[in-house]
Design a protein around this motif. Sequence first.
Motif, PDB file in Angstrom:
ATOM      1  N   GLY A 103     -11.827  10.696 -87.434  1.00 12.08           N
ATOM      2  CA  GLY A 103     -11.636  11.759 -86.448  1.00 12.08           C
ATOM      3  C   GLY A 103     -10.380  11.542 -85.621  1.00 12.08           C
ATOM      4  N   GLU A 104     -10.141  10.272 -85.263  1.00 11.41           N
ATOM      5  CA  GLU A 104      -8.934   9.964 -84.487  1.00 11.41           C
ATOM      6  C   GLU A 104      -7.683  10.220 -85.328  1.00 11.41           C
ATOM      7  N   GLN A 105      -7.748   9.879 -86.607  1.00 10.34           N
ATOM      8  CA  GLN A 105      -6.602  10.129 -87.497  1.00 10.34           C
ATOM      9  C   GLN A 105      -6.329  11.630 -87.625  1.00 10.34           C
ATOM     10  N   GLN A 106      -7.404  12.413 -87.621  1.00  7.86           N
ATOM     11  CA  GLN A 106      -7.190  13.866 -87.698  1.00  7.86           C
ATOM     12  C   GLN A 106      -6.485  14.375 -86.450  1.00  7.86           C
ATOM     13  N   MET A 107      -6.898  13.858 -85.285  1.00 12.00           N
ATOM     14  CA  MET A 107      -6.209  14.236 -84.046  1.00 12.00           C
ATOM     15  C   MET A 107      -4.736  13.847 -84.132  1.00 12.00           C
ATOM     16  N   LEU A 108      -4.499  12.648 -84.670  1.00 11.76           N
ATOM     17  CA  LEU A 108      -3.121  12.163 -84.774  1.00 11.76           C
ATOM     18  C   LEU A 108      -2.316  13.042 -85.734  1.00 11.76           C
ATOM     19  N   ALA A 109      -2.936  13.441 -86.834  1.00  6.11           N
ATOM     20  CA  ALA A 109      -2.228  14.288 -87.799  1.00  6.11           C
ATOM     21  C   ALA A 109      -1.862  15.639 -87.162  1.00  6.11           C
ATOM     22  N   ILE A 110      -2.786  16.197 -86.398  1.00  4.93           N
ATOM     23  CA  ILE A 110      -2.491  17.470 -85.729  1.00  4.93           C
ATOM     24  C   ILE A 110      -1.423  17.243 -84.651  1.00  4.93           C
ATOM     25  N   GLY A 111      -1.577  16.139 -83.908  1.00  2.26           N
ATOM     26  CA  GLY A 111      -0.601  15.815 -82.874  1.00  2.26           C
ATOM     27  C   GLY A 111       0.793  15.644 -83.459  1.00  2.26           C
ATOM     28  N   ARG A 112       0.879  14.958 -84.579  1.00  4.63           N
ATOM     29  CA  ARG A 112       2.178  14.770 -85.240  1.00  4.63           C
ATOM     30  C   ARG A 112       2.764  16.129 -85.625  1.00  4.63           C
ATOM     31  N   GLY A 113       1.903  17.040 -86.084  1.00  5.63           N
ATOM     32  CA  GLY A 113       2.366  18.397 -86.411  1.00  5.63           C
ATOM     33  C   GLY A 113       2.915  19.110 -85.181  1.00  5.63           C
ATOM     34  N   LEU A 114       2.252  18.920 -84.045  1.00  4.84           N
ATOM     35  CA  LEU A 114       2.691  19.609 -82.820  1.00  4.84           C
ATOM     36  C   LEU A 114       4.040  19.094 -82.327  1.00  4.84           C
ATOM     37  N   MET A 115       4.366  17.849 -82.675  1.00  3.20           N
ATOM     38  CA  MET A 115       5.662  17.269 -82.282  1.00  3.20           C
ATOM     39  C   MET A 115       6.818  18.009 -82.954  1.00  3.20           C
ATOM     40  N   GLY A 116       6.523  18.744 -84.017  1.00  5.23           N
ATOM     41  CA  GLY A 116       7.568  19.469 -84.755  1.00  5.23           C
ATOM     42  C   GLY A 116       7.795  20.883 -84.244  1.00  5.23           C
ATOM     43  N   ASN A 117       7.340  21.191 -83.031  1.00  6.18           N
ATOM     44  CA  ASN A 117       7.512  22.522 -82.446  1.00  6.18           C
ATOM     45  C   ASN A 117       7.093  23.650 -83.390  1.00  6.18           C
ATOM     46  N   PRO A 118       5.827  23.654 -83.813  1.00  5.25           N
ATOM     47  CA  PRO A 118       5.411  24.685 -84.767  1.00  5.25           C
ATOM     48  C   PRO A 118       5.403  26.088 -84.159  1.00  5.25           C
ATOM     49  N   LYS A 119       5.812  27.044 -84.976  1.00 10.21           N
ATOM     50  CA  LYS A 119       5.565  28.451 -84.641  1.00 10.21           C
ATOM     51  C   LYS A 119       4.385  28.922 -85.464  1.00 10.21           C
ATOM     52  N   LEU A 120       4.348  28.409 -86.714  1.00  9.11           N
ATOM     53  CA  LEU A 120       3.210  28.668 -87.599  1.00  9.11           C
ATOM     54  C   LEU A 120       2.683  27.316 -88.074  1.00  9.11           C
ATOM     55  N   LEU A 121       1.440  27.026 -87.717  1.00 12.77           N
ATOM     56  CA  LEU A 121       0.844  25.736 -88.064  1.00 12.77           C
ATOM     57  C   LEU A 121      -0.100  25.941 -89.249  1.00 12.77           C
ATOM     58  N   LEU A 122       0.142  25.182 -90.327  1.00  9.62           N
ATOM     59  CA  LEU A 122      -0.720  25.253 -91.504  1.00  9.62           C
ATOM     60  C   LEU A 122      -1.656  24.056 -91.463  1.00  9.62           C
ATOM     61  N   LEU A 123      -2.940  24.311 -91.326  1.00  9.11           N
ATOM     62  CA  LEU A 123      -3.910  23.215 -91.194  1.00  9.11           C
ATOM     63  C   LEU A 123      -4.797  23.172 -92.432  1.00  9.11           C
ATOM     64  N   ASP A 124      -4.753  22.048 -93.141  1.00  6.95           N
ATOM     65  CA  ASP A 124      -5.551  21.916 -94.366  1.00  6.95           C
ATOM     66  C   ASP A 124      -6.787  21.054 -94.102  1.00  6.95           C
ATOM     67  N   GLU A 125      -7.929  21.698 -94.036  1.00  5.79           N
ATOM     68  CA  GLU A 125      -9.240  21.029 -93.871  1.00  5.79           C
ATOM     69  C   GLU A 125      -9.275  20.058 -92.699  1.00  5.79           C
ATOM     70  N   PRO A 126      -8.916  20.517 -91.504  1.00  2.63           N
ATOM     71  CA  PRO A 126      -8.904  19.580 -90.374  1.00  2.63           C
ATOM     72  C   PRO A 126     -10.275  19.004 -90.034  1.00  2.63           C
ATOM     73  N   SER A 127     -11.363  19.660 -90.436  1.00  4.88           N
ATOM     74  CA  SER A 127     -12.678  19.135 -90.041  1.00  4.88           C
ATOM     75  C   SER A 127     -13.357  18.343 -91.152  1.00  4.88           C
ATOM     76  N   LEU A 128     -12.658  18.156 -92.274  1.00  3.70           N
ATOM     77  CA  LEU A 128     -13.288  17.495 -93.432  1.00  3.70           C
ATOM     78  C   LEU A 128     -13.725  16.070 -93.085  1.00  3.70           C
ATOM     79  N   GLY A 129     -14.997  15.792 -93.302  1.00  2.00           N
ATOM     80  CA  GLY A 129     -15.516  14.443 -93.109  1.00  2.00           C
ATOM     81  C   GLY A 129     -15.758  14.061 -91.656  1.00  2.00           C
ATOM     82  N   LEU A 130     -15.629  15.014 -90.739  1.00  2.00           N
ATOM     83  CA  LEU A 130     -15.799  14.669 -89.327  1.00  2.00           C
ATOM     84  C   LEU A 130     -17.233  14.913 -88.857  1.00  2.00           C
TER      85      LEU A 130
END
Length: 231
Positions: free
Chosen positions: A135-162
């Motif tokens: 779960g923490e890694q998923q937060m980190l993966a989303i956080g890393r995505g947000l560091m890239g100034n997204p206008k369109l965020l593509l999220l692939d199975e963010p809740s898988l295994g949580l």
Amino acid sequence: MLNIKNLSAGYGEMPVLKDINITIAQGDIVSVVGSNGAGKSTLLKAISGLITSKGTITYNNESLHALAAHTIVQRGIIHVPEGRKIFPEMSVVENLIMGGYLHPKDRKGNMERVFALFPKLADRRNQLGGTMSGGEQQMLAIGRGLMGNPKLLLLDEPSLGLSPLFTEVVFNAIQSINKSGVTVLLVEQNVYQSLKISNKGYVIEIGSIVLTGTGEELLNNQDVKKAFLGM
Ligand SMILES: Nc1ncnc2c1ncn2[C@@H]1O[C@H](COP(=O)(O)OP(=O)(O)OP(=O)(O)O)[C@@H](O)[C@H]1O
Ligand SMILES: [Mg+2]
């Protein structure tokens, strides 16, 4: 914002996506739901330029087919891949810095934003990514995505295994990211939660879109209830 017309894609000789049509308006949360192997991840890879595809994908009236993957990232289309794919030997902060490599001036502000969204990451800022829980890694993966100034965020199975608790944290975060002005394309097997927060949804089956509607319409659809909600 994003217009996909007659998209087909696959791996080598093997076709996966057939004649996909999807429209995403700015500010929306759009979800694509479907079972294992339906082609959800393949769709996100086609949009972000990681695999070749046929048909048209236009983003703010520009063809993405004309652009390399790294240029697509520069346009603000940020892909958070299935299975997190964080850098295990790097700390939380270093992972976030990697996500923001195109925007060094925004690094500090973006990192504060990520830490406000996921306080747990702030507490663990020096921990190695690989030692974080799923779960923490998923937060980190989303956080890393947000560091890239997204206008369109593509999220692939963010809740898988949580766990249910982490799933809720992630879905709340997606809504708050969206409220801050980021358009979201969410690919999920958690059909109920995804459709609940989506303006629009598409059901994908063996590489084709078989159903579309508002999140609410799809949640009330008999076929969706039977196939995905166990009702
Ligand atoms: N790199 C690859 N090479 C060959 N075939 C692939 C590759 N990646 C995916 N496939 C195949 O493409 C099809 C669609 O896979 P995809 O990963 O897009 O499904 P998915 O909907 O994301 O499934 P899941 O819910 O399990 O993540 C599957 O049959 C899969 O085996
Ligand atoms: Mg997938």
